[in-house]
Design a protein around this motif. Sequence first.
Motif, PDB file in Angstrom:
ATOM      1  N   LEU A 141      33.874  13.161 -11.606  1.00 39.24           N
ATOM      2  CA  LEU A 141      32.793  14.061 -11.212  1.00 39.24           C
ATOM      3  C   LEU A 141      33.266  15.496 -11.024  1.00 39.24           C
ATOM      4  CD1 LEU A 141      30.863  11.805  -8.647  1.00 39.24           C
ATOM      5  CD2 LEU A 141      30.067  12.536 -10.906  1.00 39.24           C
ATOM      6  N   ILE A 142      34.396  15.662 -10.329  1.00 38.42           N
ATOM      7  CA  ILE A 142      34.839  17.009  -9.984  1.00 38.42           C
ATOM      8  C   ILE A 142      35.452  17.738 -11.173  1.00 38.42           C
ATOM      9  CG2 ILE A 142      37.252  16.619  -9.279  1.00 38.42           C
ATOM     10  CD1 ILE A 142      36.492  18.251  -6.711  1.00 38.42           C
ATOM     11  N   SER A 143      35.710  17.025 -12.258  1.00 42.93           N
ATOM     12  CA  SER A 143      36.258  17.665 -13.451  1.00 42.93           C
ATOM     13  C   SER A 143      35.213  18.508 -14.181  1.00 42.93           C
ATOM     14  CB  SER A 143      36.806  16.604 -14.408  1.00 42.93           C
ATOM     15  OG  SER A 143      35.747  15.856 -14.992  1.00 42.93           O
ATOM     16  N   HIS A 144      33.920  18.203 -13.953  1.00 40.15           N
ATOM     17  CA  HIS A 144      32.824  18.849 -14.685  1.00 40.15           C
ATOM     18  C   HIS A 144      32.952  18.637 -16.183  1.00 40.15           C
ATOM     19  CE1 HIS A 144      31.451  21.978 -11.425  1.00 40.15           C
ATOM     20  NE2 HIS A 144      31.722  20.786 -10.900  1.00 40.15           N
ATOM     21  N   SER A 145      33.647  17.588 -16.585  1.00 39.39           N
ATOM     22  CA  SER A 145      33.827  17.308 -18.011  1.00 39.39           C
ATOM     23  C   SER A 145      32.593  16.590 -18.540  1.00 39.39           C
ATOM     24  CB  SER A 145      35.078  16.455 -18.231  1.00 39.39           C
ATOM     25  OG  SER A 145      35.191  16.086 -19.588  1.00 39.39           O
ATOM     26  N   ARG A 146      31.744  17.319 -19.244  1.00 40.18           N
ATOM     27  CA  ARG A 146      30.521  16.726 -19.768  1.00 40.18           C
ATOM     28  C   ARG A 146      30.823  15.616 -20.760  1.00 40.18           C
ATOM     29  NH1 ARG A 146      28.728  21.994 -22.379  1.00 40.18           N
ATOM     30  NH2 ARG A 146      31.005  22.079 -22.490  1.00 40.18           N
ATOM     31  N   LEU A 147      31.864  15.812 -21.576  1.00 43.98           N
ATOM     32  CA  LEU A 147      32.207  14.807 -22.572  1.00 43.98           C
ATOM     33  C   LEU A 147      32.685  13.519 -21.907  1.00 43.98           C
ATOM     34  CD1 LEU A 147      32.278  14.311 -25.567  1.00 43.98           C
ATOM     35  CD2 LEU A 147      34.578  15.288 -25.656  1.00 43.98           C
ATOM     36  N   ALA A 148      33.460  13.647 -20.834  1.00 42.23           N
ATOM     37  CA  ALA A 148      33.916  12.457 -20.111  1.00 42.23           C
ATOM     38  C   ALA A 148      32.740  11.737 -19.463  1.00 42.23           C
ATOM     39  CB  ALA A 148      34.950  12.843 -19.053  1.00 42.23           C
ATOM     40  N   TRP A 149      31.764  12.489 -18.963  1.00 46.85           N
ATOM     41  CA  TRP A 149      30.576  11.868 -18.380  1.00 46.85           C
ATOM     42  C   TRP A 149      29.805  11.071 -19.420  1.00 46.85           C
ATOM     43  CZ3 TRP A 149      28.360  16.638 -15.243  1.00 46.85           C
ATOM     44  CH2 TRP A 149      29.236  16.924 -14.188  1.00 46.85           C
ATOM     45  N   VAL A 150      29.728  11.593 -20.641  1.00 42.17           N
ATOM     46  CA  VAL A 150      29.036  10.881 -21.714  1.00 42.17           C
ATOM     47  C   VAL A 150      29.836   9.640 -22.137  1.00 42.17           C
ATOM     48  CG1 VAL A 150      28.282  11.044 -24.121  1.00 42.17           C
ATOM     49  CG2 VAL A 150      27.844  12.937 -22.557  1.00 42.17           C
ATOM     50  N   CYS A 151      31.158   9.770 -22.134  1.00 46.05           N
ATOM     51  CA  CYS A 151      32.017   8.666 -22.585  1.00 46.05           C
ATOM     52  C   CYS A 151      31.955   7.463 -21.640  1.00 46.05           C
ATOM     53  CB  CYS A 151      33.467   9.137 -22.695  1.00 46.05           C
ATOM     54  SG  CYS A 151      33.766  10.261 -24.068  1.00 46.05           S
ATOM     55  N   LEU A 152      31.773   7.695 -20.340  1.00 45.80           N
ATOM     56  CA  LEU A 152      31.794   6.589 -19.383  1.00 45.80           C
ATOM     57  C   LEU A 152      30.703   5.557 -19.653  1.00 45.80           C
ATOM     58  CD1 LEU A 152      32.967   5.241 -16.885  1.00 45.80           C
ATOM     59  CD2 LEU A 152      31.460   6.662 -15.489  1.00 45.80           C
ATOM     60  N   PRO A 153      29.420   5.940 -19.743  1.00 47.45           N
ATOM     61  CA  PRO A 153      28.413   4.907 -20.024  1.00 47.45           C
ATOM     62  C   PRO A 153      28.587   4.243 -21.386  1.00 47.45           C
ATOM     63  CG  PRO A 153      27.438   7.105 -20.086  1.00 47.45           C
ATOM     64  CD  PRO A 153      28.797   7.256 -19.509  1.00 47.45           C
ATOM     65  N   LEU A 154      29.067   5.000 -22.371  1.00 45.36           N
ATOM     66  CA  LEU A 154      29.298   4.401 -23.685  1.00 45.36           C
ATOM     67  C   LEU A 154      30.419   3.369 -23.618  1.00 45.36           C
ATOM     68  CD1 LEU A 154      29.006   7.536 -26.020  1.00 45.36           C
ATOM     69  CD2 LEU A 154      27.305   5.747 -25.614  1.00 45.36           C
ATOM     70  N   ALA A 155      31.465   3.679 -22.855  1.00 48.09           N
ATOM     71  CA  ALA A 155      32.566   2.730 -22.704  1.00 48.09           C
ATOM     72  C   ALA A 155      32.126   1.490 -21.938  1.00 48.09           C
ATOM     73  CB  ALA A 155      33.743   3.402 -22.001  1.00 48.09           C
ATOM     74  N   ILE A 156      31.325   1.691 -20.905  1.00 48.97           N
ATOM     75  CA  ILE A 156      30.800   0.544 -20.140  1.00 48.97           C
ATOM     76  C   ILE A 156      29.926  -0.328 -21.040  1.00 48.97           C
ATOM     77  CG2 ILE A 156      29.270  -0.121 -18.248  1.00 48.97           C
ATOM     78  CD1 ILE A 156      30.274   2.304 -16.711  1.00 48.97           C
ATOM     79  N   LEU A 157      29.128   0.308 -21.895  1.00 51.54           N
ATOM     80  CA  LEU A 157      28.300  -0.445 -22.841  1.00 51.54           C
ATOM     81  C   LEU A 157      29.174  -1.262 -23.788  1.00 51.54           C
ATOM     82  CD1 LEU A 157      25.554  -1.116 -24.094  1.00 51.54           C
ATOM     83  CD2 LEU A 157      25.755   0.976 -25.467  1.00 51.54           C
ATOM     84  N   ALA A 158      30.259  -0.654 -24.272  1.00 45.79           N
ATOM     85  CA  ALA A 158      31.172  -1.388 -25.151  1.00 45.79           C
ATOM     86  C   ALA A 158      31.819  -2.555 -24.419  1.00 45.79           C
ATOM     87  CB  ALA A 158      32.246  -0.436 -25.689  1.00 45.79           C
ATOM     88  N   TYR A 159      32.127  -2.351 -23.138  1.00 42.63           N
ATOM     89  CA  TYR A 159      32.758  -3.408 -22.346  1.00 42.63           C
ATOM     90  C   TYR A 159      31.817  -4.591 -22.118  1.00 42.63           C
ATOM     91  CZ  TYR A 159      34.815  -5.700 -18.259  1.00 42.63           C
ATOM     92  OH  TYR A 159      35.318  -6.632 -17.386  1.00 42.63           O
ATOM     93  N   VAL A 160      30.594  -4.293 -21.711  1.00 44.72           N
ATOM     94  CA  VAL A 160      29.662  -5.386 -21.416  1.00 44.72           C
ATOM     95  C   VAL A 160      29.175  -6.060 -22.695  1.00 44.72           C
ATOM     96  CG1 VAL A 160      28.910  -4.315 -19.272  1.00 44.72           C
ATOM     97  CG2 VAL A 160      27.632  -3.860 -21.365  1.00 44.72           C
TER      98      VAL A 160
END
Length: 444
Positions: free
Chosen positions: A238-257
């Motif tokens: 959150l504190i990184s303000h990395s928009r790309l990392a924020w987008v990557c997290l839900p996509l990675a969770i989707l790949a995991y589940v």
Amino acid sequence: MFNATSKLNSKKEHFSLSDLSFAERVIYWTIVLTPLWWLLGIQTLFYPAVVIGLLVISFDFDKLVRISLPNCAWAWLAMAIVMLWTAMIGISNVGFGLTRVAATFITFFKGYFLIFACLALPFGNQIRVKVITRAVAWMAGGYLIAIALQLIMLLVGVGRQTFFPPIAYLIPGNKSLIVWLSAFLNPLFGIPLPRSTLYMPDPPIPGICGLLCFFICLGESNPRLRKFSLAGSLAALLISHSRLAWVCLPLAILAYVSFRSFFARQLSLWLFSLTAFLSSLWQLTLPALMNKPLEIFHNARPSSSKDREFVIQKTMEAWQQSPWLGWGIPQGTANWYTYEVTLGSFSTYAGVLYLHGIIGFMVFIAALALTLSNFWQPALEGNALCKKAFASLIALYLFIHGLPLSWITVYIWFFFLWLGAILAEILEKPPSYSSQWQQLSRKT
């Protein structure tokens, strides 16, 4: 019987520091004491020295013949060789110099060769996944403490305080070794919000570190430490303000589940159907509909997006002048208002083309694909670690569109070591009775 099995697994997951091998003990404390190496300013050379040093100490030709390294490790070694080869060609074109050659070899050892060393090290040493997981969990928990202290400093009126570690003067390329002691305010959607670099030189790097730590710490056996480390991982994200990392997290969770649920595997079909429906409802073409989220993404920090787009465009223009072998080393800059940005500074994919040409790009894509494929089949067969590894790799591959992998590798080295330890366990050890029982119970 299920309770007995879970108790047996929990006992196997707990370990004592006295039970660690020499390599495990070195790796454990190297990860846990990350704040110390940050304050000393020696991260960029210390991590490669530890990993490559352990690899050299444990080198045994007979063992090398017996052990079969995964193909992804050899692919990253090939990429490191291509990087060094093209860099030497580039240096020969501009003239050899001690500083330039030293910087090239430092980049070699803390970039693609470090990835190879991390993947290969667990095959010649006892480095268990649970040891790396426990160390990363403590490090991620430390993120939360560090962020809290930095926010307190910001609230009491301490601005962007920095200092330059004395030891860092001995390391070439010292601009990235400045230590930022406090958080700072940065506009996001026009709103000033706290931002921090944590233990890294650039704010987006804590974003990918937090994301990767999140997936690693999901495997921590201690419930309290797991919750603490997951909170620290998300706080860094959150504190990184990395928009790309924020987008990557839900996509990675989707790949995991997607490996765990039939419904999740069908989710992509539902999303595509929903996209087509919205396109027809709003009378928009598919590209126009996809541009809406991109507009929100870019409007969060418009100046940053324009900077990156401009530099990537200039990087691709320079690559076209030397398409096959690239430029080897950065030899140009992009003028942006009052400052200059080195070509290849942002997107890894554009940077690899610019520096190492089409040949280097093909080797790089092969290394990415082989690394991902090594975890695909075990993940399909139900290996929980490989599911997390596969999902986190997807996130990393998307994230490096925004930063050069050869630059951030030294800050995420623990992730590649974790991947190597997983591969060592699944390739060298047969599945245990408990894991077979868990797979059987899931099927029934």
